[in-house]
Design an enzyme around this catalytic site. Structure first.
Site, PDB file in Angstrom:
ATOM      1  N   GLY A  62       2.941   6.407   8.264  1.00  0.00           N
ATOM      2  CA  GLY A  62       4.318   6.666   7.877  1.00  0.00           C
ATOM      3  C   GLY A  62       5.258   5.588   8.366  1.00  0.00           C
ATOM      4  CG  ASN A  63       5.917   4.000  12.416  1.00  0.00           C
ATOM      5  OD1 ASN A  63       5.341   4.801  13.142  1.00  0.00           O
ATOM      6  ND2 ASN A  63       7.211   3.723  12.528  1.00  0.00           N
ATOM      7  CB  SER A  64       3.032   1.727   6.259  1.00  0.00           C
ATOM      8  OG  SER A  64       1.808   1.850   6.927  1.00  0.00           O
ATOM      9  CG  ASP A  91       0.063  -4.101   2.862  1.00  0.00           C
ATOM     10  OD1 ASP A  91       0.259  -3.467   1.804  1.00  0.00           O
ATOM     11  OD2 ASP A  91      -0.040  -3.555   3.963  1.00  0.00           O
ATOM     12  N   GLY A 141      -7.009 -25.071  -2.210  1.00  0.00           N
ATOM     13  CA  GLY A 141      -8.262 -25.550  -2.784  1.00  0.00           C
ATOM     14  C   GLY A 141      -9.257 -25.983  -1.728  1.00  0.00           C
ATOM     15  CG  HIS A 183      -0.404   0.248   2.524  1.00  0.00           C
ATOM     16  ND1 HIS A 183      -0.096  -0.754   3.417  1.00  0.00           N
ATOM     17  CD2 HIS A 183      -0.064   1.397   3.153  1.00  0.00           C
ATOM     18  CE1 HIS A 183       0.385  -0.247   4.530  1.00  0.00           C
ATOM     19  NE2 HIS A 183       0.424   1.078   4.401  1.00  0.00           N
TER      20      HIS A 183
END
Length: 465
Positions: free
Chosen positions: A211-213, A137, A270, A107
């Site tokens: 901002g830590n992401s 992510d 599956g 992201h």
């Protein structure tokens, strides 16, 4: 509440000093050791955490003059011309090798057209995404013309324990690199903060903010145990509940990126399942509340080939516990395709371990996607045959069959057709294969009725051609 944690955390810092030199935790031996805190650890780890500035260009549609009209809005919603909008994204990343392999969040950089990476010593690099996966992510970057960079090692995240001291390093709110401390407050957190079923996180109370992401969650030895990705908050700021993607998944991403994979390859199960609660455990005659009950199996699933059945309870994969579909997805994601995994199950009251082959979702029967041309009433419409690969990529229910819309194109999209719709019939004529769509459209006359299935609901659309 934050202040109340500061003193005990500061006193506990002492353990980081001997740990930097040796693996065993020791009691501080002097006042000097107490006063230093995490400083030696931060000096070692912080240079490997970078700030990321990404530019994303999105195509927004101009607001329709009928947007507030309850009748005309549906008719004119698709006719506004798209216009580009530049969106700037700010986040963090972690250098994992001296030649410039960096991990961050999807992201933050997954859809970026321009990525600038700034190191702790203010060097700047252009970067490109070499592997990204929205469901996990995660994104792997390659810095251009980079060499001799500081990097962090990856710890086996399955060894992490609740209560361990940890540091979160990143660039919260764009103020510059910041370090916050806390403990590991939970493991195997699943389905937290949304996502598409692959969420499996380490929880920490170390303050994490926007901002830590993509930043680092490290242990007191300076090893990376996770990539900060989400927070649980109503205000948008840290409430002491943050989540990090485990390092074991990061390791598999790096391996695949180095091997040149264009998409992240995860083994296909599956199956669908549900956690075993106390009621299920009692009904199944289980001695304890553990595991995941298999509620559905695709006929082509490798678990079917290994002898699994609906009603079996999966307890472990490769010796690690499994208690939910998200945990199952994670355990398979960190294993390599082409090998096998040892899966422990309860089958007809007996506990046993079975080897299951790790394979991709098969493209069988062939999807054979067809794009309608300008000679048809719906040029640009892309349809294909449903198979396990299509089910996985389009996130369709496991039992889905038939012909699916892969891309509605401009004309069908304006009429309300969406990607993922199952095409049932055109003017009452059933659709059995992708080529039927073009044939039936060409013979539809001035009016057409399109019957489709959308999220389990039958929908009929009428078009004037």
């Amino acid at each position: 509440m934050v202040r109340s944690l500061a003193l005990p955390l500061t006193l506990a810092l002492v353990t980081s000093l001997p740990l930097a030199a040796q693996p065993d935790t020791q009691v501080p031996q002097s006042q000097a050791e107490i006063s230093l805190g995490f400083a030696p650890l931060v000096k070692e780890a912080a240079p490997a955490v970078v700030n990321i500035y990404a530019k994303i260009i999105r195509q927004d549609r101009a607001r329709s003059p009928f947007a507030d009209d309850p009748f005309f809005d549906d008719f004119f919603r698709q006719f506004a011309q798209p216009r580009p909008r530049v969106q700037n994204s700010l986040g963090s990343g972690v250098i994992l090798s001296d030649d410039g392999i960096v991990v961050s969040n999807y992201h933050v950089v997954g859809e970026a057209s321009d990525i600038r990476v700034v190191t702790n010593d203010r060097r700047e690099y252009q970067a490109e995404v070499i592997l990204a996966d929205q469901a996990s992510d995660l994104a792997i970057l390659q810095l251009k013309d980079a060499e001799g960079l500081p990097s962090l090692g990856l710890r086996d995240s399955d060894e992490v324990e609740v209560g361990e001291l940890t540091l979160a390093i990143g660039n919260p709110f764009g103020v510059g690199q910041t370090v916050s401390s806390g403990i590991i407050s939970g493991l195997a957190r699943t389905g937290t903060g949304g996502g598409q079923g692959f969420g499996y996180y380490i929880q920490t109370d170390a303050p994490i903010n926007p901002g830590n992401s993509g930043g680092a969650l490290i242990d007191v030895n300076g090893d990376l145990i996770g990539i900060n990705t989400r927070i649980l908050s109503r205000s948008g700021g840290s409430n002491g509940i943050g989540f990090a993607i485990p390092a074991n998944l990061v390791r598999e991403f790096v391996r695949q990126a180095r091997e040149g994979e264009g998409e992240f390859q995860r083994p296909w199960a599956g199956m669908t399942g549900q956690p075993v609660d106390s009621d299920l455990a009692e009904a199944l005659g289980l001695g304890q509340v553990d595991g995941m009950l298999i509620s559905e199996l695709h006929p082509q699933s490798p678990f079917v080939e290994a002898g699994f059945e609906v009603g079996d309870v999966v307890l472990e994969v490769d010796g690690e516990p499994v208690n939910s579909p998200s945990e199952m997805a994670f355990r398979l994601s960190v294993a390599e395709l082409g090998g096998t995994s040892a899966v422990t199950r309860v089958h007809q009251g007996e506990t046993e371990t079975v080897e299951v082959a790790l394979m991709e979702a098969p493209n069988s029967p062939a999807a054979d996607p067809i794009t309608l041309n300008e000679q048809t009433p719906m040029p640009g419409l892309v349809v294909g045959q449903v198979n396990p690969e299509v089910i996985t990529k389009m996130q369709l229910p496991l039992s889905t069959e038939g012909v699916v819309v892969m891309d509605p194109g401009p004309y069908a999209g304006r009429g309300g057709v969406r990607a993922g719709d199952l095409l049932l019939a055109i003017n009452g004529e059933e659709i059995a294969a992708p080529e039927d769509v073009a044939n039936l459209l060409m013979n539809s006359g001035r009016w057409m009725r399109l019957d489709l299935m959308r999220q389990g609901q039958r929908v009929s659309l009428r078009f004037r051609l």
